[in-house]
Design a protein around this motif. Structure first.
Motif: not given
Length: 71
Positions: A7-8, A70
């Motif tokens: 999520s980064t 993602e």
């Protein structure tokens, strides 16, 4: 092919190996990469700090593949 969800913007190769359950602790990454051949997008890689971004594929010597996806 297995997926590693982030999520980064990126995840390091050492963090990815831990997340995938290949190593137990982050400290083992340096040892693992010195003892095993690991490819990132088809090129041999031995830096635990290598930044992996969406779409990158990590291939281990045993043929297992992990793709960065993602959340």
């Amino acid at each position: 092919m297995n997926s590693i969800v982030i999520s980064t913007a990126y995840i390091t190769l050492g963090q990815m190996l831990k997340e995938a359950g290949i190593i137990d602790t982050g400290g083992m990454a340096k040892w693992y990469l010195s003892e095993h051949i690991v490819y990132v997008n088809g090129e041999e890689e031995n830096r635990r700090g290598k930044k992996l971004v969406l779409g990158d594929v990590v291939t281990l010597a045993d043929g297992a593949e992990y793709q960065i996806v993602e959340k």
